[in-house]
Design a protein around this motif. Structure first.
Motif, PDB file in Angstrom:
ATOM      1  N   ALA A  33       0.827  -1.206   0.000  1.00  7.24           N
ATOM      2  CA  ALA A  33       0.000   0.000   0.000  1.00  7.24           C
ATOM      3  C   ALA A  33       0.860   1.255   0.000  1.00  7.24           C
ATOM      4  O   ALA A  33       1.894   1.323   0.659  1.00  7.24           O
ATOM      5  N   ASP A 134      -1.912   7.489   5.905  1.00  9.09           N
ATOM      6  CA  ASP A 134      -2.265   8.307   4.750  1.00  9.09           C
ATOM      7  C   ASP A 134      -3.577   9.029   5.056  1.00  9.09           C
ATOM      8  O   ASP A 134      -4.644   8.400   5.116  1.00  9.09           O
ATOM      9  N   THR A 136      -5.485  10.801   3.378  1.00  8.96           N
ATOM     10  CA  THR A 136      -6.435  10.971   2.270  1.00  8.96           C
ATOM     11  C   THR A 136      -7.311   9.736   2.072  1.00  8.96           C
ATOM     12  O   THR A 136      -8.167   9.731   1.183  1.00  8.96           O
ATOM     13  N   GLN A 137      -7.123   8.707   2.880  1.00  4.10           N
ATOM     14  CA  GLN A 137      -7.927   7.492   2.746  1.00  4.10           C
ATOM     15  C   GLN A 137      -9.091   7.547   3.734  1.00  4.10           C
ATOM     16  O   GLN A 137      -8.875   7.595   4.945  1.00  4.10           O
ATOM     17  N   LYS A 138     -10.300   7.551   3.225  1.00  2.72           N
ATOM     18  CA  LYS A 138     -11.495   7.675   4.065  1.00  2.72           C
ATOM     19  C   LYS A 138     -12.005   6.308   4.509  1.00  2.72           C
ATOM     20  O   LYS A 138     -12.254   5.423   3.693  1.00  2.72           O
ATOM     21  N   ARG A 140     -10.636   3.840   5.790  1.00  2.00           N
ATOM     22  CA  ARG A 140      -9.787   2.710   5.434  1.00  2.00           C
ATOM     23  C   ARG A 140      -8.325   3.116   5.627  1.00  2.00           C
ATOM     24  O   ARG A 140      -8.016   4.298   5.830  1.00  2.00           O
ATOM     25  N   GLN A 141      -7.477   2.135   5.560  1.00  4.85           N
ATOM     26  CA  GLN A 141      -6.036   2.386   5.553  1.00  4.85           C
ATOM     27  C   GLN A 141      -5.379   1.128   5.013  1.00  4.85           C
ATOM     28  O   GLN A 141      -5.438   0.056   5.654  1.00  4.85           O
ATOM     29  N   THR A 145     -10.547  -1.868   5.876  1.00  4.93           N
ATOM     30  CA  THR A 145     -11.647  -0.975   5.541  1.00  4.93           C
ATOM     31  C   THR A 145     -12.680  -0.950   6.655  1.00  4.93           C
ATOM     32  O   THR A 145     -12.875  -1.922   7.375  1.00  4.93           O
ATOM     33  N   LYS A 179      -4.839  13.931  -3.135  1.00  4.29           N
ATOM     34  CA  LYS A 179      -6.272  13.895  -2.846  1.00  4.29           C
ATOM     35  C   LYS A 179      -6.549  14.755  -1.612  1.00  4.29           C
ATOM     36  O   LYS A 179      -5.639  15.059  -0.837  1.00  4.29           O
TER      37      LYS A 179
END
Length: 239
Positions: A33, A134, A136-138, A140-141, A145, A179
């Motif tokens: 990732a 991160d 910018t990940q909504k 989730r990472q 999720t 993002k």
């Protein structure tokens, strides 16, 4: 002696995801990732807490699986404890099986106890937004999720809220992220320590495929990008 490790369906899913990553990397050249591969190079916050005499303060951060977030802050100078736990929900659902369903309001979080004469709240935020996850990940990472993996700062007082809010705005204008930042701020939420088998998980299981792919790169990035704040020997919960 064999160490007993609690494994439930969600932990098994994490291990399974890591195995899939390994197979994909071997046969298809797929990389881990993005959040675990490289840090975001960001400026320190323009607003920060004032210098103060040595004492203990706490900060609470959520950014995906708490194993990696805890592992990062355990290697930060000025941190005396990084404790995995749950924040955002009620006491009666603050346990792994319930939180892992994703509808309790809790996020997997880490309570960081630190000395602001050695490291400030803003400097902890810089590490959080750069190498710990991160933003910018909504919900989730990486491979995980659900709302329990959301990017959230649990501010413990109004000063922390103001510093975090100003920094999110600063970073949003910086153009560093491709993002929008989705990190939220939740105020005055109780923190509940996680089960003992989750504490020091990265240190205890450095060869776990999940840890190798998703979390060990974060420690390497911390050492590389924040060398003056990195300590090689982590501070452990179970000392």
């Amino acid at each position: 002696m064999t160490r007993h490790i609690h494994i439930n369906r969600v932990t098994s899913a994490r291990i399974g995801a890591a195995i899939l990553f390994a197979v994909a990397a071997l046969f298809y050249g797929v990389r881990p990732a993005h959040a675990a591969e490289r840090p975001f190079i960001i400026a320190p916050p323009a607003m920060d807490e004032p210098a103060s005499p040595s004492h203990q303060e706490t900060a609470v951060f959520a950014g995906g699986c708490f194993w990696g977030v805890q592992g990062v802050f355990q290697h930060v100078k000025g941190v005396s404890q990084a404790l995995s736990g749950y924040a955002g929900g009620k006491a009666d659902t603050a346990h792994y099986d319930a939180v892992s369903v994703g509808d309790t309001g809790h996020a997997e979080a880490v309570q960081v106890t630190y000395d602001p004469s050695q490291i400030t709240y803003g400097q902890l935020l810089q590490i959080y937004f750069s190498v710990a996850h991160d933003p910018t990940q909504k919900n989730r990472q990486g491979p995980d999720t659900g709302a329990q993996y959301r990017s959230t700062i649990f501010a413990t007082n109004s000063q922390q809220h103001k510093i975090a809010q100003a920094y999110i705005a600063q970073l949003g204008k910086s153009g560093v992220y491709s993002k929008p930042i989705v990190t939220t701020i939740e105020d005055q939420k109780n923190f509940y320590p996680a089960e003992a088998y989750h504490q020091d998980y990265l240190v205890q299981h450095p060869d776990s495929l999940y840890i190798v792919f998703n979390d060990m790169p974060k420690i390497a990035n911390l050492a590389k990008e924040f060398g003056e704040r990195y300590r090689d020997k982590p501070v452990l919960v179970n000392r």
